[in-house]
Write an enzyme that holds these catalytic residues in place. Structure first.
Site, PDB file in Angstrom:
ATOM      1  N   ASN A   1       0.849  -1.189   0.000  1.00 23.83           N
ATOM      2  CA  ASN A   1       0.000   0.000   0.000  1.00 23.83           C
ATOM      3  C   ASN A   1       0.884   1.238   0.000  1.00 23.83           C
ATOM      4  O   ASN A   1       1.353   1.696   1.040  1.00 23.83           O
ATOM      5  CB  ASN A   1      -0.913  -0.014   1.228  1.00 23.83           C
ATOM      6  CG  ASN A   1      -1.943  -1.119   1.163  1.00 23.83           C
ATOM      7  OD1 ASN A   1      -2.915  -1.028   0.426  1.00 23.83           O
ATOM      8  ND2 ASN A   1      -1.708  -2.184   1.938  1.00 23.83           N
ATOM      9  N   GLU A   2       1.133   1.748  -1.186  1.00 25.89           N
ATOM     10  CA  GLU A   2       2.039   2.873  -1.372  1.00 25.89           C
ATOM     11  C   GLU A   2       1.368   4.193  -0.980  1.00 25.89           C
ATOM     12  O   GLU A   2       0.151   4.242  -0.761  1.00 25.89           O
ATOM     13  CB  GLU A   2       2.496   2.934  -2.836  1.00 25.89           C
ATOM     14  CG  GLU A   2       3.277   1.716  -3.312  1.00 25.89           C
ATOM     15  CD  GLU A   2       4.717   1.679  -2.808  1.00 25.89           C
ATOM     16  OE1 GLU A   2       5.045   2.383  -1.826  1.00 25.89           O
ATOM     17  OE2 GLU A   2       5.529   0.932  -3.390  1.00 25.89           O
ATOM     18  N   PRO A   3       2.171   5.287  -0.858  1.00 28.98           N
ATOM     19  CA  PRO A   3       1.584   6.594  -0.560  1.00 28.98           C
ATOM     20  C   PRO A   3       0.408   6.913  -1.482  1.00 28.98           C
ATOM     21  O   PRO A   3       0.485   6.681  -2.692  1.00 28.98           O
ATOM     22  CB  PRO A   3       2.759   7.552  -0.792  1.00 28.98           C
ATOM     23  CG  PRO A   3       3.959   6.730  -0.450  1.00 28.98           C
ATOM     24  CD  PRO A   3       3.644   5.348  -0.930  1.00 28.98           C
TER      25      PRO A   3
ATOM     26  N   SER B   1      -2.572   5.529  -0.743  1.00 25.39           N
ATOM     27  CA  SER B   1      -3.552   4.484  -0.445  1.00 25.39           C
ATOM     28  C   SER B   1      -4.568   4.993   0.581  1.00 25.39           C
ATOM     29  O   SER B   1      -4.209   5.660   1.547  1.00 25.39           O
ATOM     30  CB  SER B   1      -2.857   3.233   0.098  1.00 25.39           C
ATOM     31  OG  SER B   1      -2.017   2.657  -0.882  1.00 25.39           O
TER      32      SER B   1
ATOM     33  N   THR C   1      10.354   1.973  -3.727  1.00 26.86           N
ATOM     34  CA  THR C   1      10.119   0.552  -3.479  1.00 26.86           C
ATOM     35  C   THR C   1      10.837  -0.296  -4.515  1.00 26.86           C
ATOM     36  O   THR C   1      11.450  -1.327  -4.184  1.00 26.86           O
ATOM     37  CB  THR C   1       8.609   0.252  -3.509  1.00 26.86           C
ATOM     38  OG1 THR C   1       7.960   1.036  -2.507  1.00 26.86           O
ATOM     39  CG2 THR C   1       8.336  -1.223  -3.272  1.00 26.86           C
TER      40      THR C   1
END
Length: 661
Positions: A184-186, A188, A203
């Site tokens: 869940n990346e920035p 999300s 990532t």
């Protein structure tokens, strides 16, 4: 030899910290007043992993006693490996069964076949499932081998299976440098479900070392959503290592924001974070303990840390600080303890001034009472341990050259071959040249031709995940040796003083290495006994992206622990330098060696001898600069920090701290 024995806990990374465990709950509230998630700091990741594993085991046993299934949410990556290892030990030695356990993994790269060495499916069976008695039908891992039109329904089914299992009892998490939990990346959202997501550049940089380069990392992944994680009845997030300090500080002390997805855990009713000391260094109670509690100012390192911090807060040099500067910035307690700003400033100024020396091996015939190194013996036997075949010149090339020029007997010991860091293209170039050269002088050499064809054919047909043949690994290792010898020759080190240990733990042909073993420690121990140095320099870089630096340092420390009663060891000092990614904080530095412009140029030229690491180096970490650029920028920055504190202005500096085994 017992490699489980705990090494002395005098890691210089933590010099100047006053972190201590809370005396009671009231004291806990004082120490953690800036923290918005319950956070426990352990001495090291091993201890944190054992505690987390015990909590999971307790949950499993409680559920079994109630006749229920225990549902676990599991991560991959480096952080949970210790937890899995402890759970495996408990299964084998304490009878912990997983037959009534259901697991849901957080994520998987996309596209990614289950058989790929890069798949999280392979990771989980290698590190955990193959070594316990869990039933295969109770294991759920997101699939990366689906067609695009199958992904949406798979994600909905995955969410339903979690609900049908009764929800997750304990969700174990790691954290990425973007603040991602799962993938869940920035950006999300709190209500996000299992879905496909595009991976952040940072990532992908972090994953690149396992894939052999950024271009080979998948662009997307399938991940359990924030909503799934927040519905778990208990959440334990593991944060280990210096690389995570900044994002963990934001997660624990910052606001809840979608830009730091892990910060959503502040809203979870039963979430907690387990850190090792390296990961906790940016938390207020560790970085600036005087802002949360009364400090014991008897520690010289802590006083220096506070004064340097105050200089950075005010933009002043040490000797310009006033009583008001101290009292207005939470350090009135320090002034009360030490008397006045004037006296304290002079004391700290002199303390830092005494770390600067142009004689890293000690200055002969000089008063050494305020120098970092001894004057006797005037010519020392020096061992410089270099984890990889270029860390010596990258990290302390100027000091190495200075030691040689000042007449010391300098030995350089390369601990691992570094063969996996040589690209196939670079190896192909060298074997092709060798073939042409041999054919020119010895045409028709059948054996040489067969060996050449075998190597070229392997490199040409090498597939993702293939481990290099032993001959190819040998070729790549020889390339690194040749470059290391050239760099040492340029620096003036005698050829007979260049040593290649090739520690066995490294020689897997994969990014994943074996654990440190007795054989590795014995090799280091035998080498040290052969040289009997007065000085040892070693890499103290705990943020090396490969982990190799940490293992190499442990090999040295275990070896020194084994031979500490040898008479020559009583006069042997150990100095630690940092690798390509970090420098010691100025309040930690105990020896700073000024580097002139000419010496900095010579250092750069020595680094250039490592040509395979200049042309398309495979493991650059998260920094796009070449290694020589990182080294010079870091050395310039250290000199500038000393200058801003009011010291003499130098072109560059290399820094060291002393370790007391």
């Amino acid at each position: 030899m017992n490699l489980r024995k705990k090494l002395p806990s005098n890691n210089p990374l933590f010099f100047g910290t006053t972190y201590h465990k809370p005396k009671n709950m009231a004291h806990q509230d004082v120490l953690t007043k800036y923290e918005k998630i319950p956070t426990v700091i352990f001495d090291d990741s091993d201890e944190a992993s054992r505690v987390a594993a015990r909590e999971i085991a307790s949950e499993i046993r409680e559920k079994v006693n109630q006749g229920e299934m225990c549902v676990l949410g599991l991560p991959t990556g480096s952080s949970p490996i210790g937890v899995y290892a402890e759970l495996i030990r408990m299964h084998r030695e304490e009878g912990l069964s997983f037959r009534q356990v259901i697991t849901f993994n957080l994520d998987e790269f996309y596209p990614m076949g289950q058989a790929s060495v890069h798949s999280y499916h392979q990771y989980m069976y290698k590190h955990f499932f193959n070594q316990i008695d869990i039933l295969p039908e109770n294991v759920y891992i997101p699939r990366g081998d689906l067609s695009l039109n199958e992904v949406y329904q798979f994600c909905r089914d995955f969410d339903k299976k979690i609900v049908d299992a009764g929800g997750i009892d304990i969700q174990l998490l790691g954290i990425g440098r973007t603040g991602h939990i799962g993938f869940n990346e920035p950006g999300s959202q709190l209500n996000s479900k299992t879905r496909m997501i595009v991976l952040d550049t940072i990532t992908k940089q972090d994953a690149a070392r396992g894939f052999g380069g950024m271009t080979k990392v998948p662009q997307r992944a399938i991940t359990m959503g924030i909503d799934n994680i927040m519905k778990a009845r208990k959440v334990i997030l593991l944060g280990f290592g210096e690389a995570k300090t900044s994002i963990l500080q934001k997660t624990i002390e910052g606001p809840v924001t979608e830009q730091v997805p892990a910060s959503y855990l502040q809203q979870h009713p039963n979430a907690k974070i387990y850190l090792d000391m390296a990961a906790a260094m940016q938390l207020t109670r560790v970085k600036t303990p005087w802002l949360v509690d009364t400090c014991d100012w008897s520690s010289k390192q802590l006083v220096r840390k506070a004064v340097v911090w105050l200089c950075q807060q005010t933009g002043k040099s040490i000797l310009k600080l006033t009583n008001n500067d101290y009292t207005n910035n939470g350090l009135s307690d320090l002034i009360s303890d030490k008397g006045s700003a004037y006296a304290l400033n002079i004391r700290v100024f002199n303390d830092l001034q005494h770390t600067i020396t142009g004689w890293p091996g000690g200055k002969p015939n000089a008063d050494d009472s305020n120098r970092p190194e001894r004057k006797y013996p005037p010519q020392k036997r020096v061992v410089i341990f270099s984890p990889h075949p270029d860390d010596d010149v990258i990290s302390m090339g100027g000091t190495l050259i200075r030691l040689v020029e000042q007449g010391h007997e300098v030995h350089v010991a390369y601990q691992v071959s570094g063969n996996i860091a040589v690209s196939d293209e670079y190896a192909n170039r060298f074997i092709s040249f060798h073939n042409l050269y041999t054919n020119f002088y010895d045409p028709g050499n059948k054996r040489q031709a067969e060996q050449y064809e075998k190597t070229i054919s392997f490199l040409k047909n090498k597939k993702e995940g293939d481990i290099d043949l032993p001959d190819v690994r040998m070729l790549k290792g020889l390339i690194r040796r040749m470059e290391a010898k050239a760099a040492c020759r340029f620096a003036g080190v005698k050829s007979e003083n260049v040593h290649f240990l090739d520690l066995p733990f490294y020689e897997t042909g994969e990014v994943q290495k074996k654990p440190l073993g007795s054989e590795d420690v014995e090799m280091v121990k035998d080498f040290l006994r052969e040289i009997q140095p007065h000085q040892i320099f070693a890499a103290g870089d705990l943020s090396d992206p490969h982990g190799t630096h940490r293992v190499c340092l442990d090999a040295i420390l275990y070896a020194m622990e084994e031979i500490k009663e040898d008479s020559w060891m009583q006069e042997c000092w150990l100095w630690l330098y940092r690798g390509a990614w970090h420098e010691w904080d100025i309040d930690q530095i105990e020896m700073a060696v000024p580097i002139s412009p000419e010496e900095l140029y010579k250092k750069r030229e020595a680094i250039f001898r490592h040509q395979s690491q200049k042309e398309g180096a495979m493991y650059m970490g998260d920094d796009a600069r070449e290694f020589w650029q990182r080294a010079e920028d870091r050395n310039h920055a250290t000199a500038e920090l000393y200058n801003k504190l009011g010291m003499a202005e130098y072109e560059a500096m290399e820094a060291f701290v002393r370790y007391f085994p």
